[in-house]
Motif scaffolding. Structure first.
Motif, PDB file in Angstrom:
ATOM      1  N   ILE A 181      60.930  46.659  41.345  1.00  0.00           N
ATOM      2  CA  ILE A 181      61.316  47.447  39.998  1.00  0.00           C
ATOM      3  C   ILE A 181      61.609  46.552  38.930  1.00  0.00           C
ATOM      4  O   ILE A 181      62.452  45.639  39.166  1.00  0.00           O
ATOM      5  CB  ILE A 181      62.222  48.661  40.137  1.00  0.00           C
ATOM      6  CG1 ILE A 181      62.151  49.371  41.386  1.00  0.00           C
ATOM      7  CG2 ILE A 181      62.457  49.282  39.014  1.00  0.00           C
ATOM      8  CD1 ILE A 181      61.038  50.375  41.432  1.00  0.00           C
ATOM      9  N   ILE A 182      61.017  46.437  37.934  1.00  0.00           N
ATOM     10  CA  ILE A 182      61.397  45.527  36.745  1.00  0.00           C
ATOM     11  C   ILE A 182      61.827  46.191  35.667  1.00  0.00           C
ATOM     12  O   ILE A 182      61.115  47.396  35.046  1.00  0.00           O
ATOM     13  CB  ILE A 182      60.077  44.506  36.595  1.00  0.00           C
ATOM     14  CG1 ILE A 182      60.509  43.732  35.242  1.00  0.00           C
ATOM     15  CG2 ILE A 182      58.852  45.243  35.708  1.00  0.00           C
ATOM     16  CD1 ILE A 182      59.613  42.395  35.050  1.00  0.00           C
ATOM     17  N   THR A 183      62.871  46.049  35.233  1.00  0.00           N
ATOM     18  CA  THR A 183      63.481  46.679  33.889  1.00  0.00           C
ATOM     19  C   THR A 183      63.876  45.660  32.887  1.00  0.00           C
ATOM     20  O   THR A 183      64.704  44.556  33.216  1.00  0.00           O
ATOM     21  CB  THR A 183      64.724  47.647  33.854  1.00  0.00           C
ATOM     22  OG1 THR A 183      65.658  47.284  34.598  1.00  0.00           O
ATOM     23  CG2 THR A 183      64.016  49.048  34.654  1.00  0.00           C
ATOM     24  N   GLY A 184      63.843  45.662  31.478  1.00  0.00           N
ATOM     25  CA  GLY A 184      64.311  44.770  30.575  1.00  0.00           C
ATOM     26  C   GLY A 184      63.933  43.192  31.166  1.00  0.00           C
ATOM     27  O   GLY A 184      64.903  42.320  31.075  1.00  0.00           O
ATOM     28  N   GLY A 185      62.840  42.932  31.629  1.00  0.00           N
ATOM     29  CA  GLY A 185      62.678  41.645  32.067  1.00  0.00           C
ATOM     30  C   GLY A 185      63.154  41.060  33.149  1.00  0.00           C
ATOM     31  O   GLY A 185      63.083  39.642  33.612  1.00  0.00           O
ATOM     32  N   ARG A 186      63.845  42.079  33.957  1.00  0.00           N
ATOM     33  CA  ARG A 186      64.614  41.696  35.219  1.00  0.00           C
ATOM     34  C   ARG A 186      64.112  42.564  36.493  1.00  0.00           C
ATOM     35  O   ARG A 186      64.042  43.519  36.312  1.00  0.00           O
ATOM     36  CB  ARG A 186      65.875  41.708  35.059  1.00  0.00           C
ATOM     37  CG  ARG A 186      66.997  40.815  34.310  1.00  0.00           C
ATOM     38  CD  ARG A 186      68.229  41.030  34.205  1.00  0.00           C
ATOM     39  NE  ARG A 186      69.113  40.475  33.164  1.00  0.00           N
ATOM     40  CZ  ARG A 186      69.296  39.224  33.280  1.00  0.00           C
ATOM     41  NH1 ARG A 186      69.321  38.491  33.931  1.00  0.00           N
ATOM     42  NH2 ARG A 186      70.135  39.109  31.936  1.00  0.00           N
ATOM     43  N   ILE A 187      63.974  41.733  37.581  1.00  0.00           N
ATOM     44  CA  ILE A 187      63.982  42.425  38.807  1.00  0.00           C
ATOM     45  C   ILE A 187      64.978  43.092  39.209  1.00  0.00           C
ATOM     46  O   ILE A 187      66.295  42.739  39.369  1.00  0.00           O
ATOM     47  CB  ILE A 187      63.152  41.754  39.943  1.00  0.00           C
ATOM     48  CG1 ILE A 187      61.986  40.909  39.603  1.00  0.00           C
ATOM     49  CG2 ILE A 187      63.143  42.665  41.288  1.00  0.00           C
ATOM     50  CD1 ILE A 187      60.779  41.922  39.528  1.00  0.00           C
ATOM     51  N   ARG A 188      65.135  44.460  39.362  1.00  0.00           N
ATOM     52  CA  ARG A 188      66.380  45.517  39.548  1.00  0.00           C
ATOM     53  C   ARG A 188      66.317  45.761  41.069  1.00  0.00           C
ATOM     54  O   ARG A 188      67.340  46.000  41.522  1.00  0.00           O
ATOM     55  CB  ARG A 188      66.435  46.789  38.781  1.00  0.00           C
ATOM     56  CG  ARG A 188      66.248  46.293  37.458  1.00  0.00           C
ATOM     57  CD  ARG A 188      67.454  45.873  36.749  1.00  0.00           C
ATOM     58  NE  ARG A 188      67.280  45.506  35.418  1.00  0.00           N
ATOM     59  CZ  ARG A 188      68.278  45.013  34.535  1.00  0.00           C
ATOM     60  NH1 ARG A 188      69.492  44.635  34.955  1.00  0.00           N
ATOM     61  NH2 ARG A 188      68.074  44.714  33.376  1.00  0.00           N
ATOM     62  N   GLN A 189      65.283  45.873  41.632  1.00  0.00           N
ATOM     63  CA  GLN A 189      65.388  46.563  43.162  1.00  0.00           C
ATOM     64  C   GLN A 189      64.049  45.975  44.028  1.00  0.00           C
ATOM     65  O   GLN A 189      62.768  45.720  42.946  1.00  0.00           O
ATOM     66  CB  GLN A 189      65.227  47.826  42.774  1.00  0.00           C
ATOM     67  CG  GLN A 189      65.309  49.150  43.838  1.00  0.00           C
ATOM     68  CD  GLN A 189      65.791  49.086  45.103  1.00  0.00           C
ATOM     69  OE1 GLN A 189      65.651  48.314  45.708  1.00  0.00           O
ATOM     70  NE2 GLN A 189      66.337  50.225  45.537  1.00  0.00           N
ATOM     71  N   SER A 190      63.824  45.817  44.879  1.00  0.00           N
ATOM     72  CA  SER A 190      62.802  45.556  45.689  1.00  0.00           C
ATOM     73  C   SER A 190      62.893  46.085  47.328  1.00  0.00           C
ATOM     74  O   SER A 190      63.982  46.272  47.679  1.00  0.00           O
ATOM     75  CB  SER A 190      62.352  44.035  45.710  1.00  0.00           C
ATOM     76  OG  SER A 190      63.304  43.495  46.590  1.00  0.00           O
ATOM     77  N   GLY A 191      61.825  46.351  47.778  1.00  0.00           N
ATOM     78  CA  GLY A 191      61.937  46.736  49.364  1.00  0.00           C
ATOM     79  C   GLY A 191      60.442  47.598  49.704  1.00  0.00           C
ATOM     80  O   GLY A 191      59.572  47.670  48.881  1.00  0.00           O
TER      81      GLY A 191
END
Ligand code: ATP
Length: 253
Positions: A209-219
């Motif tokens: 999950i990307i928001t605001g140019g950063r990866i916030r979550q993965s899995g």
């Protein structure tokens, strides 16, 4: 296979990606999910060599591809199917497909190209009946299928798909995502960029999950969809409640 390591990028002074890292293994479909403006297309532009990152690197099988020309990235086996399809509207379906394997046609590998054409048409049979039709006169779903088939004609090891289900009726979107699910079995891994989180996760082994140019979550899809905050952010409270979490998560390789 593909490693994106701590990539940063700015349009002028405006940061679009901040230390983004992700990976796609051989035989995986991996989704990159985010809202408008999150940085998804920018990241695809960096992987395909169209944009140069200000920091970090991208490697394919351990070899750096960031900083290479887009043609070198394609030659290494990474092919992007852009959002909005970018077909040659006045050209026929067949001509658009052949453009996907232009360099091999030029080298006289016509027989191989004909085999690839058959294979692409077996994935999207609707195109087989329309080989002589101008690409610009196809329906939205058919154009998306043609764009994917054209990408596959370049024999990619990794296909970068930018919102293939955008603007399509649910049934057509499901058909296209169904083809995406089957691509690893043909030796083609996929990085699938989507706003359609549910559809993408249903065919992916893992997601970011990307928001605001950063990866916030993965899995895995299960891990992502069990995060209530993310479910609500993506789906809204009502759809999140009725969501059926997929049961057949594959573990990352
Ligand atoms: P979408 O789903 O709407 O395509 P996205 O997640 O692909 O969104 P990007 O297109 O990568 O997002 O955009 C990330 C950020 O960079 C946004 O704030 C956008 O306004 C900005 N941006 C994108 N292209 C440019 C450009 N050519 N010049 C300046 N800013 C840009």
């Amino acid at each position: 296979m593909l490693r994106v390591e701590s990539i940063s990028f700015a349009y002028g002074r405006q940061p679009a990606l901040r230390e983004v890292s992700l990976a796609v293994g051989a035989g995986e479909v991996v989704s990159l999910l985010g809202m408008n403006g999150a940085g998804k297309s920018t990241l695809l532009g960096i992987i395909s060599g169209l944009l140069k990152p200000s920091g970090g690197r991208v490697t394919l099988d351990g070899r750096q591809i960031s900083g290479s020309a887009p043609s070198a990235v394609v030659a290494a086996g990474v092919v992007q199917v852009p959002e909005g399809r970018q077909l040659f509207g006045p050209l026929s379906v067949r001509e658009n497909l052949e453009l996907g394997s232009y360099t091999r046609l030029k080298r006289g590998q016509g027989k191989e190209v004909a085999r690839d054409l058959d294979q692409a048409l077996s994935l999207f049979p609707v195109l087989a009946d329309r080989l002589g039709q101008a690409a610009g006169t196809l329906s939205g779903g058919e154009q998306q299928m043609l764009a994917m088939a054209r990408g596959l004609m370049a024999r990619p090891r990794l296909l970068l798909l930018d919102e293939p289900s955008l603007g399509l009726a649910p049934q057509v979107a499901a058909e296209i995502l169904g083809v995406v699910r089957g691509l690893p079995a043909q030796g083609c891994s996929v990085l699938l960029v989507e706003q359609n989180a549910l559809g993408a996760l249903a065919v992916s082994a893992r997601g970011y999950i990307i928001t605001g140019g950063r990866i916030r979550q993965s899995g895995t899809p299960r891990e992502i969809l069990s995060d209530e905050m993310l479910r609500e952010a993506f789906l809204g409270p009502r759809r999140a409640q009725s969501l059926v979490v997929p049961t057949s998560d594959k573990e990352p390789q």
